[in-house]
Design a protein around this motif. Structure first.
Motif, short mmCIF file in Angstrom:
data_model
loop_
_atom_site.label_atom_id
_atom_site.label_comp_id
_atom_site.label_asym_id
_atom_site.label_seq_id
_atom_site.Cartn_x
_atom_site.Cartn_y
_atom_site.Cartn_z
N LEU A 188 13.09 1.68 -0.63
CA LEU A 188 12.52 0.35 -0.84
C LEU A 188 12.40 0.05 -2.33
CD1 LEU A 188 11.24 -2.25 0.25
CD2 LEU A 188 9.04 -1.06 0.23
N ARG A 189 12.00 1.03 -3.10
CA ARG A 189 11.87 0.82 -4.56
C ARG A 189 13.23 0.51 -5.18
NH1 ARG A 189 7.02 2.18 -7.02
NH2 ARG A 189 5.53 3.27 -5.71
N TYR A 190 14.29 1.20 -4.75
CA TYR A 190 15.63 0.92 -5.28
C TYR A 190 16.10 -0.46 -4.86
CZ TYR A 190 15.85 5.92 -6.33
OH TYR A 190 15.61 7.17 -6.80
N TRP A 191 15.82 -0.84 -3.61
CA TRP A 191 16.22 -2.16 -3.12
C TRP A 191 15.53 -3.25 -3.93
CZ3 TRP A 191 14.01 -6.46 -0.86
CH2 TRP A 191 14.89 -7.33 -0.20
N ILE A 222 3.19 -0.65 -6.02
CA ILE A 222 2.87 0.19 -4.87
C ILE A 222 2.36 1.52 -5.41
CG2 ILE A 222 3.79 1.31 -2.81
CD1 ILE A 222 6.06 -0.79 -2.88
N PRO A 223 1.16 1.94 -5.01
CA PRO A 223 0.69 3.25 -5.48
C PRO A 223 1.51 4.38 -4.86
CG PRO A 223 -0.88 2.30 -3.95
CD PRO A 223 0.17 1.26 -4.18
N SER A 224 1.67 5.44 -5.60
CA SER A 224 2.43 6.59 -5.11
C SER A 224 1.60 7.40 -4.13
CB SER A 224 2.85 7.47 -6.28
OG SER A 224 3.68 6.76 -7.16
N ALA A 243 0.23 10.89 -2.34
CA ALA A 243 -0.27 12.13 -2.95
C ALA A 243 0.80 13.22 -2.96
CB ALA A 243 -1.50 12.60 -2.18
N SER A 244 1.78 13.13 -2.08
CA SER A 244 2.81 14.17 -2.01
C SER A 244 3.92 13.99 -3.05
CB SER A 244 3.43 14.19 -0.61
OG SER A 244 4.05 12.96 -0.35
N ARG A 245 3.94 12.88 -3.76
CA ARG A 245 4.98 12.64 -4.77
C ARG A 245 4.67 13.46 -6.01
NH1 ARG A 245 8.99 8.99 -5.32
NH2 ARG A 245 8.38 7.69 -3.55
N ARG A 246 5.68 14.19 -6.50
CA ARG A 246 5.46 15.08 -7.65
C ARG A 246 5.23 14.30 -8.94
NH1 ARG A 246 8.35 20.69 -7.14
NH2 ARG A 246 8.24 20.91 -4.88
N THR A 247 6.08 13.32 -9.20
CA THR A 247 5.89 12.48 -10.39
C THR A 247 5.60 11.06 -9.91
OG1 THR A 247 8.27 12.10 -10.50
CG2 THR A 247 7.38 13.86 -11.88
N PRO A 248 4.35 10.65 -9.98
CA PRO A 248 3.99 9.32 -9.47
C PRO A 248 4.57 8.20 -10.34
CG PRO A 248 2.08 10.39 -10.42
CD PRO A 248 3.20 11.38 -10.47
N ASP A 255 0.84 -1.20 0.00
CA ASP A 255 0.00 0.00 0.00
C ASP A 255 0.88 1.25 0.00
OD1 ASP A 255 0.93 -0.14 2.56
OD2 ASP A 255 -1.01 0.07 3.53
N LYS A 256 0.25 2.41 0.08
CA LYS A 256 0.96 3.68 -0.03
C LYS A 256 2.00 3.89 1.07
CE LYS A 256 -2.59 6.27 -2.42
NZ LYS A 256 -3.39 7.49 -2.43
N ALA A 257 1.86 3.21 2.18
CA ALA A 257 2.81 3.38 3.28
C ALA A 257 4.21 2.89 2.88
CB ALA A 257 2.33 2.63 4.51
#
Length: 101
Positions: free
Chosen positions: A26-29, A39-41, A43-48, A18-20
């Motif tokens: 984590l994505r790089y790992w 994993i959904p981005s 809301a604060s992420r500029r480019t989802p 989830d968004k948490a």
């Protein structure tokens, strides 16, 4: 705590979260291990990041199992002192919860 937990788990082609769990670390790992992050981005992420909605819908099955496990008071409150006993109870409850549905 996601990285230590995932490092001992069997590798899978996708990680559904989830968004948490929308953290770059984590994505790089996951990318280093050729695991696709579903994993959904936040809301604060500029480019989802793109999201595979077809795979993400499968997360619902896992969430429903956790909701059924919470009905078992002994598992929800974790009365067992030893991890092996707790794991055995969770396995038994998950089997019965899926069998009864």
């Amino acid at each position: 705590m996601a990285v230590p937990l995932l490092s001992v788990a069997a590798p899978a082609p996708h990680l559904i979260g989830d968004k948490a769990y929308d953290a770059d670390s984590l994505r790089y790992w996951l990318a280093e291990r050729q695991i696709k992050a579903v994993i959904p981005s936040t809301a604060s992420r500029r480019t989802p990041y793109p999201l595979n909605r077809r795979i993400y819908r499968r997360r619902n099955v896992i969430e429903r199992l956790f909701c059924r496990l919470k009905n078992w008071r002994r598992i929800a409150t974790r009365y067992d002192r030893h991890a092996s006993n707790y794991l055995a109870r969770v396995a038994l409850a998950a089997t019965v919860a899926e069998w009864i549905k």
